[in-house]
Design a protein around this motif. Structure first.
Motif, PDB file in Angstrom:
ATOM      1  N   GLY A  17       0.845  -1.185   0.000  1.00 33.07           N
ATOM      2  CA  GLY A  17       0.000   0.000   0.000  1.00 33.07           C
ATOM      3  C   GLY A  17       0.879   1.233   0.000  1.00 33.07           C
ATOM      4  O   GLY A  17       2.086   1.158   0.225  1.00 33.07           O
ATOM      5  N   MET A  21      -0.816   5.845   3.448  1.00 36.32           N
ATOM      6  CA  MET A  21      -1.927   5.039   3.944  1.00 36.32           C
ATOM      7  C   MET A  21      -1.451   4.125   5.072  1.00 36.32           C
ATOM      8  O   MET A  21      -2.084   4.042   6.126  1.00 36.32           O
ATOM      9  CB  MET A  21      -2.526   4.202   2.813  1.00 36.32           C
ATOM     10  CG  MET A  21      -3.662   3.298   3.264  1.00 36.32           C
ATOM     11  SD  MET A  21      -4.283   2.238   1.945  1.00 36.32           S
ATOM     12  CE  MET A  21      -2.958   1.042   1.821  1.00 36.32           C
ATOM     13  N   ASP A  24      -0.899   6.037   8.244  1.00 33.18           N
ATOM     14  CA  ASP A  24      -2.171   6.373   8.893  1.00 33.18           C
ATOM     15  C   ASP A  24      -2.771   5.158   9.592  1.00 33.18           C
ATOM     16  O   ASP A  24      -3.297   5.268  10.700  1.00 33.18           O
ATOM     17  CB  ASP A  24      -3.162   6.951   7.877  1.00 33.18           C
ATOM     18  CG  ASP A  24      -2.788   8.358   7.434  1.00 33.18           C
ATOM     19  OD1 ASP A  24      -1.940   8.999   8.101  1.00 33.18           O
ATOM     20  OD2 ASP A  24      -3.349   8.827   6.428  1.00 33.18           O
ATOM     21  N   PHE A  25      -2.703   3.990   8.955  1.00 32.16           N
ATOM     22  CA  PHE A  25      -3.197   2.769   9.598  1.00 32.16           C
ATOM     23  C   PHE A  25      -2.400   2.466  10.865  1.00 32.16           C
ATOM     24  O   PHE A  25      -2.963   2.065  11.885  1.00 32.16           O
ATOM     25  CB  PHE A  25      -3.146   1.577   8.646  1.00 32.16           C
ATOM     26  CG  PHE A  25      -4.146   1.627   7.522  1.00 32.16           C
ATOM     27  CD1 PHE A  25      -5.293   2.407   7.593  1.00 32.16           C
ATOM     28  CD2 PHE A  25      -3.947   0.882   6.378  1.00 32.16           C
ATOM     29  CE1 PHE A  25      -6.222   2.441   6.565  1.00 32.16           C
ATOM     30  CE2 PHE A  25      -4.864   0.899   5.339  1.00 32.16           C
ATOM     31  CZ  PHE A  25      -5.998   1.684   5.424  1.00 32.16           C
ATOM     32  N   LEU A  57      -6.483  -3.792   7.647  1.00 34.32           N
ATOM     33  CA  LEU A  57      -6.943  -2.519   7.095  1.00 34.32           C
ATOM     34  C   LEU A  57      -6.481  -2.327   5.653  1.00 34.32           C
ATOM     35  O   LEU A  57      -7.244  -1.866   4.805  1.00 34.32           O
ATOM     36  CB  LEU A  57      -6.471  -1.362   7.979  1.00 34.32           C
ATOM     37  CG  LEU A  57      -7.077  -1.315   9.381  1.00 34.32           C
ATOM     38  CD1 LEU A  57      -6.363  -0.278  10.238  1.00 34.32           C
ATOM     39  CD2 LEU A  57      -8.573  -1.048   9.322  1.00 34.32           C
ATOM     40  N   ALA A  58      -5.232  -2.695   5.379  1.00 34.55           N
ATOM     41  CA  ALA A  58      -4.694  -2.545   4.020  1.00 34.55           C
ATOM     42  C   ALA A  58      -5.423  -3.467   3.045  1.00 34.55           C
ATOM     43  O   ALA A  58      -5.695  -3.085   1.900  1.00 34.55           O
ATOM     44  CB  ALA A  58      -3.198  -2.824   4.010  1.00 34.55           C
ATOM     45  N   THR A  59      -5.772  -4.666   3.489  1.00 34.68           N
ATOM     46  CA  THR A  59      -6.501  -5.605   2.636  1.00 34.68           C
ATOM     47  C   THR A  59      -7.892  -5.064   2.311  1.00 34.68           C
ATOM     48  O   THR A  59      -8.346  -5.125   1.171  1.00 34.68           O
ATOM     49  CB  THR A  59      -6.609  -6.985   3.312  1.00 34.68           C
ATOM     50  OG1 THR A  59      -5.287  -7.487   3.513  1.00 34.68           O
ATOM     51  CG2 THR A  59      -7.391  -7.961   2.456  1.00 34.68           C
ATOM     52  N   LEU A  60      -8.560  -4.519   3.315  1.00 35.50           N
ATOM     53  CA  LEU A  60      -9.874  -3.932   3.075  1.00 35.50           C
ATOM     54  C   LEU A  60      -9.772  -2.758   2.115  1.00 35.50           C
ATOM     55  O   LEU A  60     -10.608  -2.593   1.223  1.00 35.50           O
ATOM     56  CB  LEU A  60     -10.520  -3.487   4.385  1.00 35.50           C
ATOM     57  CG  LEU A  60     -10.921  -4.596   5.348  1.00 35.50           C
ATOM     58  CD1 LEU A  60     -11.468  -3.998   6.631  1.00 35.50           C
ATOM     59  CD2 LEU A  60     -11.921  -5.542   4.715  1.00 35.50           C
ATOM     60  N   ALA A  61      -8.732  -1.937   2.288  1.00 36.86           N
ATOM     61  CA  ALA A  61      -8.556  -0.766   1.426  1.00 36.86           C
ATOM     62  C   ALA A  61      -8.262  -1.173  -0.018  1.00 36.86           C
ATOM     63  O   ALA A  61      -8.693  -0.502  -0.956  1.00 36.86           O
ATOM     64  CB  ALA A  61      -7.434   0.119   1.960  1.00 36.86           C
ATOM     65  N   ALA A  62      -7.552  -2.290  -0.193  1.00 37.36           N
ATOM     66  CA  ALA A  62      -7.186  -2.739  -1.542  1.00 37.36           C
ATOM     67  C   ALA A  62      -8.310  -3.511  -2.218  1.00 37.36           C
ATOM     68  O   ALA A  62      -8.259  -3.752  -3.412  1.00 37.36           O
ATOM     69  CB  ALA A  62      -5.935  -3.604  -1.474  1.00 37.36           C
ATOM     70  N   GLY A  63      -9.300  -3.922  -1.447  1.00 41.26           N
ATOM     71  CA  GLY A  63     -10.425  -4.635  -2.032  1.00 41.26           C
ATOM     72  C   GLY A  63     -10.296  -6.137  -2.060  1.00 41.26           C
ATOM     73  O   GLY A  63     -11.136  -6.821  -2.625  1.00 41.26           O
TER      74      GLY A  63
END
Length: 130
Positions: A17, A21, A24-25, A57-63
């Motif tokens: 990511g 980002m 921030d996470f 969080l990064a996985t959710l943000a990446a879809g």
């Protein structure tokens, strides 16, 4: 004393990511520091919890998460979108839930659907648009 993680630590676990980002996470996850220290969670465990939380969080943000990957140029990737709800929607989140025995980091990332949302509107002046 609370464990500190960096974007390099997170990337070392294969989490990708944008730096901004991820920073921030990490800042969000650092919100669990007081609870982690209060519950005497060992520093190594704190690091693992925080990295798993950022991964979630990064996985959710990446879809989604990469499910399979090929290469020497028959290039191919397949993704699985997050399934389930909340913390259990990613492998990172599931691992976090099982490791976070004090619930410090998990609580930060779960939505509390039992809490009502109240919006208050009061009198105000309307302004016209030019």
């Amino acid at each position: 004393m609370a464990a500190t993680i960096t974007t390099d630590d997170v990337r070392g676990y294969g989490i990708t990511g944008a730096d901004a980002m991820l920073r921030d996470f990490i800042a969000v996850v650092d919100g669990a520091d007081v609870c982690l220290d209060k519950n005497r969670v060992p520093e190594t465990t704190q690091r693992i919890l925080k990295i798993n939380a950022v991964g979630h969080l990064a996985t959710l943000a990446a879809g989604g998460q990469i499910r399979s990957q090929s290469a020497p140029s028959g290039a191919s990737r397949s993704f699985a979108t997050p399934s389930g709800a909340g913390i259990d929607s990613t492998n990172w989140g599931s691992a976090l839930r099982s490791l976070d025995t004090a619930g410090c980091v998990t609580r930060l990332l779960q939505s509390d659907k039992a809490r009502p949302f109240i919006a208050v509107a009061g009198p105000g002046r309307r302004r016209g648009c030019a």
